[in-house]
Scaffold this motif. Structure first.
Motif, PDB file in Angstrom:
ATOM      1  N   VAL A   1       0.915  -1.191   0.082  1.00  0.00           N
ATOM      2  CA  VAL A   1      -0.112  -0.006  -0.112  1.00  0.00           C
ATOM      3  C   VAL A   1       1.016   1.239  -0.111  1.00  0.00           C
ATOM      4  CG1 VAL A   1      -1.800   1.230   1.208  1.00  0.00           C
ATOM      5  CG2 VAL A   1      -1.964  -1.169   1.203  1.00  0.00           C
ATOM      6  N   GLN A   2       0.471   2.261  -0.831  1.00  0.00           N
ATOM      7  CA  GLN A   2       1.264   3.442  -0.780  1.00  0.00           C
ATOM      8  C   GLN A   2       0.396   4.562  -1.065  1.00  0.00           C
ATOM      9  OE1 GLN A   2       3.659   3.764  -4.510  1.00  0.00           O
ATOM     10  NE2 GLN A   2       4.913   5.279  -3.439  1.00  0.00           N
ATOM     11  N   LEU A   3       0.931   5.445  -0.094  1.00  0.00           N
ATOM     12  CA  LEU A   3       0.043   6.885  -0.197  1.00  0.00           C
ATOM     13  C   LEU A   3       0.883   8.121  -0.931  1.00  0.00           C
ATOM     14  CD1 LEU A   3      -1.908   5.439   2.025  1.00  0.00           C
ATOM     15  CD2 LEU A   3      -2.131   7.502   3.137  1.00  0.00           C
ATOM     16  N   GLN A   4       0.286   8.677  -1.671  1.00  0.00           N
ATOM     17  CA  GLN A   4       0.989   9.767  -2.221  1.00  0.00           C
ATOM     18  C   GLN A   4      -0.076  10.963  -1.952  1.00  0.00           C
ATOM     19  OE1 GLN A   4       0.845   7.568  -6.254  1.00  0.00           O
ATOM     20  NE2 GLN A   4       2.892   8.765  -6.549  1.00  0.00           N
ATOM     21  N   ALA A   5       0.505  12.127  -1.606  1.00  0.00           N
ATOM     22  CA  ALA A   5       0.110  13.442  -1.311  1.00  0.00           C
ATOM     23  C   ALA A   5       0.654  14.172  -2.191  1.00  0.00           C
ATOM     24  CB  ALA A   5       0.256  13.599   0.222  1.00  0.00           C
ATOM     25  N   PHE A   6      -0.233  14.993  -2.941  1.00  0.00           N
ATOM     26  CA  PHE A   6       0.380  16.414  -3.681  1.00  0.00           C
ATOM     27  C   PHE A   6      -0.469  17.194  -3.832  1.00  0.00           C
ATOM     28  CE2 PHE A   6      -2.381  14.493  -6.975  1.00  0.00           C
ATOM     29  CZ  PHE A   6      -2.561  13.021  -6.779  1.00  0.00           C
ATOM     30  N   GLY A   7      -0.354  18.228  -4.276  1.00  0.00           N
ATOM     31  CA  GLY A   7      -1.199  19.440  -4.641  1.00  0.00           C
ATOM     32  C   GLY A   7      -0.683  20.803  -3.846  1.00  0.00           C
ATOM     33  N   GLY A   8       0.415  20.600  -3.085  1.00  0.00           N
ATOM     34  CA  GLY A   8       0.925  21.821  -2.213  1.00  0.00           C
ATOM     35  C   GLY A   8       1.451  22.725  -3.222  1.00  0.00           C
ATOM     36  N   GLY A   9       1.671  23.905  -2.828  1.00  0.00           N
ATOM     37  CA  GLY A   9       2.525  24.991  -3.792  1.00  0.00           C
ATOM     38  C   GLY A   9       2.489  26.211  -2.719  1.00  0.00           C
ATOM     39  N   LEU A  10       2.810  27.120  -3.674  1.00  0.00           N
ATOM     40  CA  LEU A  10       2.984  28.566  -2.981  1.00  0.00           C
ATOM     41  C   LEU A  10       1.684  29.473  -3.470  1.00  0.00           C
ATOM     42  CD1 LEU A  10       4.412  30.959  -1.570  1.00  0.00           C
ATOM     43  CD2 LEU A  10       5.641  31.336  -3.906  1.00  0.00           C
ATOM     44  N   VAL A  11       1.070  30.081  -2.436  1.00  0.00           N
ATOM     45  CA  VAL A  11      -0.198  30.881  -2.912  1.00  0.00           C
ATOM     46  C   VAL A  11      -0.265  32.019  -1.947  1.00  0.00           C
ATOM     47  CG1 VAL A  11      -1.591  29.643  -0.939  1.00  0.00           C
ATOM     48  CG2 VAL A  11      -2.709  30.573  -3.269  1.00  0.00           C
ATOM     49  N   GLN A  12      -0.687  33.049  -2.489  1.00  0.00           N
ATOM     50  CA  GLN A  12      -1.218  34.548  -1.628  1.00  0.00           C
ATOM     51  C   GLN A  12      -2.162  34.234  -0.384  1.00  0.00           C
ATOM     52  OE1 GLN A  12      -1.621  37.533  -4.451  1.00  0.00           O
ATOM     53  NE2 GLN A  12       0.655  37.979  -4.444  1.00  0.00           N
ATOM     54  N   ALA A  13      -1.951  34.747   0.502  1.00  0.00           N
ATOM     55  CA  ALA A  13      -3.093  34.682   1.461  1.00  0.00           C
ATOM     56  C   ALA A  13      -4.458  35.071   0.812  1.00  0.00           C
ATOM     57  CB  ALA A  13      -2.928  35.832   2.402  1.00  0.00           C
ATOM     58  N   GLY A  14      -5.501  34.197   1.022  1.00  0.00           N
ATOM     59  CA  GLY A  14      -6.862  34.584   0.719  1.00  0.00           C
ATOM     60  C   GLY A  14      -6.879  33.611  -0.564  1.00  0.00           C
ATOM     61  N   LEU A  84      -6.874  30.882   2.571  1.00  0.00           N
ATOM     62  CA  LEU A  84      -5.750  30.321   3.245  1.00  0.00           C
ATOM     63  C   LEU A  84      -5.123  31.601   3.680  1.00  0.00           C
ATOM     64  CD1 LEU A  84      -4.314  27.944   0.538  1.00  0.00           C
ATOM     65  CD2 LEU A  84      -4.935  27.540   3.042  1.00  0.00           C
ATOM     66  N   LYS A  85      -4.285  31.431   5.053  1.00  0.00           N
ATOM     67  CA  LYS A  85      -3.921  32.265   5.725  1.00  0.00           C
ATOM     68  C   LYS A  85      -2.378  31.951   5.691  1.00  0.00           C
ATOM     69  CE  LYS A  85      -7.835  32.776   8.568  1.00  0.00           C
ATOM     70  NZ  LYS A  85      -8.573  32.867   9.712  1.00  0.00           N
ATOM     71  N   PRO A  86      -1.347  32.860   6.126  1.00  0.00           N
ATOM     72  CA  PRO A  86       0.001  32.555   6.349  1.00  0.00           C
ATOM     73  C   PRO A  86       0.270  31.532   7.505  1.00  0.00           C
ATOM     74  CG  PRO A  86      -0.229  34.868   6.289  1.00  0.00           C
ATOM     75  CD  PRO A  86      -1.557  34.258   6.205  1.00  0.00           C
ATOM     76  N   GLU A  87      -0.666  31.445   8.564  1.00  0.00           N
ATOM     77  CA  GLU A  87      -0.481  30.541   9.404  1.00  0.00           C
ATOM     78  C   GLU A  87      -0.937  29.117   9.240  1.00  0.00           C
ATOM     79  OE1 GLU A  87      -2.054  33.444   9.656  1.00  0.00           O
ATOM     80  OE2 GLU A  87      -3.949  33.254  10.985  1.00  0.00           O
ATOM     81  N   ASP A  88      -1.295  29.021   7.810  1.00  0.00           N
ATOM     82  CA  ASP A  88      -1.680  27.686   7.333  1.00  0.00           C
ATOM     83  C   ASP A  88      -0.337  26.972   6.647  1.00  0.00           C
ATOM     84  OD1 ASP A  88      -4.643  28.893   6.102  1.00  0.00           O
ATOM     85  OD2 ASP A  88      -4.627  27.692   8.168  1.00  0.00           O
ATOM     86  N   THR A  89       0.520  27.809   6.685  1.00  0.00           N
ATOM     87  CA  THR A  89       1.905  27.270   6.266  1.00  0.00           C
ATOM     88  C   THR A  89       2.509  25.987   6.794  1.00  0.00           C
ATOM     89  OG1 THR A  89       2.490  29.565   5.036  1.00  0.00           O
ATOM     90  CG2 THR A  89       4.231  27.831   5.400  1.00  0.00           C
ATOM     91  N   ALA A  90       2.591  24.903   5.923  1.00  0.00           N
ATOM     92  CA  ALA A  90       3.183  23.927   6.858  1.00  0.00           C
ATOM     93  C   ALA A  90       3.391  22.668   5.823  1.00  0.00           C
ATOM     94  CB  ALA A  90       1.925  23.328   7.794  1.00  0.00           C
ATOM     95  N   VAL A  91       3.868  21.629   6.292  1.00  0.00           N
ATOM     96  CA  VAL A  91       3.950  20.503   5.321  1.00  0.00           C
ATOM     97  C   VAL A  91       2.784  19.561   5.456  1.00  0.00           C
ATOM     98  CG1 VAL A  91       5.238  18.298   4.844  1.00  0.00           C
ATOM     99  CG2 VAL A  91       6.592  20.693   5.315  1.00  0.00           C
ATOM    100  N   PHE A 110      -3.978  -1.989   7.521  1.00  0.00           N
ATOM    101  CA  PHE A 110      -2.736  -1.168   7.302  1.00  0.00           C
ATOM    102  C   PHE A 110      -3.092   0.195   7.872  1.00  0.00           C
ATOM    103  CE2 PHE A 110      -3.979   2.035   4.140  1.00  0.00           C
ATOM    104  CZ  PHE A 110      -5.147   1.377   3.379  1.00  0.00           C
ATOM    105  N   GLY A 111      -2.014   0.726   8.172  1.00  0.00           N
ATOM    106  CA  GLY A 111      -2.175   2.147   8.558  1.00  0.00           C
ATOM    107  C   GLY A 111      -0.829   2.885   7.826  1.00  0.00           C
ATOM    108  N   SER A 112      -0.955   3.824   7.135  1.00  0.00           N
ATOM    109  CA  SER A 112       0.037   4.193   6.556  1.00  0.00           C
ATOM    110  C   SER A 112       0.062   5.859   6.277  1.00  0.00           C
ATOM    111  CB  SER A 112       0.236   3.925   4.867  1.00  0.00           C
ATOM    112  OG  SER A 112       0.245   2.286   4.951  1.00  0.00           O
ATOM    113  N   TRP A 113       1.242   6.405   6.123  1.00  0.00           N
ATOM    114  CA  TRP A 113       1.541   7.920   5.970  1.00  0.00           C
ATOM    115  C   TRP A 113       1.898   8.175   4.491  1.00  0.00           C
ATOM    116  CZ3 TRP A 113       0.174  11.797   9.497  1.00  0.00           C
ATOM    117  CH2 TRP A 113       0.111  11.206  10.663  1.00  0.00           C
ATOM    118  N   GLY A 114       1.404   9.240   3.878  1.00  0.00           N
ATOM    119  CA  GLY A 114       1.884  10.023   2.573  1.00  0.00           C
ATOM    120  C   GLY A 114       3.299  10.585   3.093  1.00  0.00           C
ATOM    121  N   GLN A 115       3.762  11.050   2.056  1.00  0.00           N
ATOM    122  CA  GLN A 115       5.160  11.828   2.050  1.00  0.00           C
ATOM    123  C   GLN A 115       5.134  13.232   2.423  1.00  0.00           C
ATOM    124  OE1 GLN A 115       3.683  11.295  -0.641  1.00  0.00           O
ATOM    125  NE2 GLN A 115       3.951  12.954  -2.173  1.00  0.00           N
ATOM    126  N   GLY A 116       4.003  13.793   2.456  1.00  0.00           N
ATOM    127  CA  GLY A 116       3.771  15.270   2.697  1.00  0.00           C
ATOM    128  C   GLY A 116       4.047  15.979   1.478  1.00  0.00           C
TER     129      GLY A 116
END
Length: 123
Positions: A1-14, A84-91, A110-116
């Motif tokens: 089993v493999q988890l893939q997390a994607f879709g993150g990026g850089l965005v302006q507040a709001g 989105l707010k600056p305080e939402d910044t995280a992995v 199973f219990g698995s984590w994606g890569q972030g």
């Protein structure tokens, strides 16, 4: 089993982003799925969770802005993040629990984590 997390990026507040968590393998079922986030030097925080029946829960700081949903046919869970707010910044990480078929055709839990995936919100 493999988890893939994607879709993150850089965005302006709001702004908005949509994260995806794809589970692959010989999956029997995907039960609870959660999205977590972690800032360097701080503990990982549960942001949103969705159960098998579709019940959802959120940490107070994202209520009304984030929406977790699932597409069982695609073995994918989404996290729509709006205002989105600056305080939402995280992995951001996804974690899933469920069951799969192993090489002996046995059903295994199973219990698995994606890569972030990094989410950065600029002010």
């Amino acid at each position: 089993v493999q988890l893939q997390a994607f879709g993150g990026g850089l965005v302006q507040a709001g702004g908005s982003l949509r994260l995806s968590c794809l589970t692959s393998g010989r999956i029997f079922s995907i039960d609870d799925v959660g999205w977590y986030r972690q800032v360097l030097g701080k503990e990982r925080e549960l942001v949103a969770e969705i159960t098998t029946s579709g019940a959802t829960s959120y940490v107070d700081s994202v209520k009304g802005r984030f929406t977790i949903s699932r597409d069982n046919a695609k073995n994918t869970v989404y996290l729509q993040m709006n205002s989105l707010k600056p305080e939402d910044t995280a992995v951001y990480y996804c974690r899933a629990r469920g069951s799969y078929e192993n090489a002996n055709s046995e059903r295994v839990v199973f219990g698995s984590w994606g890569q972030g995936t990094q989410v950065t919100v600029s002010s």
